[in-house]
Design a protein around this motif. Structure first.
Motif, PDB file in Angstrom:
ATOM      1  N   UNK A  13       4.142   7.707   7.380  1.00 24.94           N
ATOM      2  CA  UNK A  13       4.802   8.224   6.189  1.00 24.94           C
ATOM      3  C   UNK A  13       3.758   8.415   5.090  1.00 24.94           C
ATOM      4  N   UNK A  14       3.992   9.362   4.262  1.00 24.95           N
ATOM      5  CA  UNK A  14       3.114   9.596   3.124  1.00 24.95           C
ATOM      6  C   UNK A  14       3.611   8.734   1.973  1.00 24.95           C
ATOM      7  N   UNK A  15       2.696   7.930   1.429  1.00 19.40           N
ATOM      8  CA  UNK A  15       3.046   7.032   0.347  1.00 19.40           C
ATOM      9  C   UNK A  15       2.310   7.491  -0.903  1.00 19.40           C
ATOM     10  N   UNK A  16       3.042   7.622  -1.987  1.00 27.96           N
ATOM     11  CA  UNK A  16       2.447   8.037  -3.251  1.00 27.96           C
ATOM     12  C   UNK A  16       1.929   6.797  -3.981  1.00 27.96           C
ATOM     13  N   UNK A  17       0.623   6.728  -4.221  1.00 26.98           N
ATOM     14  CA  UNK A  17      -0.011   5.572  -4.840  1.00 26.98           C
ATOM     15  C   UNK A  17      -0.492   5.966  -6.224  1.00 26.98           C
ATOM     16  N   UNK A  18      -0.186   5.117  -7.200  1.00 32.06           N
ATOM     17  CA  UNK A  18      -0.631   5.366  -8.566  1.00 32.06           C
ATOM     18  C   UNK A  18      -1.770   4.428  -8.899  1.00 32.06           C
TER      19      UNK A  18
END
Length: 72
Positions: A13-18
């Motif tokens: 899965x693509x995880x959005x990291x800040x």
């Protein structure tokens, strides 16, 4: 031998990291240093007191009774 099927592997899965803010980074750095001090200071104090007590034991009791150990 069994073969590996790529279709059996779990899907990624693509995880959005800040990126953390500068304030959060500074707080994490300070907490890390605080934890290091809390861990190392008792250890250093224990080592210093161990060496301090060993000097007293060697200078007073061990050397004065040194010849007694060889005649027993």
């Amino acid at each position: 031998m069994s073969e590996i099927n790529l279709s059996d592997l779990p899907k990624t899965e693509i995880v959005d990291v800040h990126i953390a803010s500068p304030g959060a980074r500074v707080a994490a750095y300070l907490l890390n240093n605080l934890f290091n001090v809390l861990i190392w200071v008792p250890f250093i104090v224990m080592v210093v007191f161990t060496f301090d007590e060993s000097k007293e034991l060697v200078s007073e009791s061990s050397l004065s009774n040194y010849a007694v150990f060889f005649y027993i």
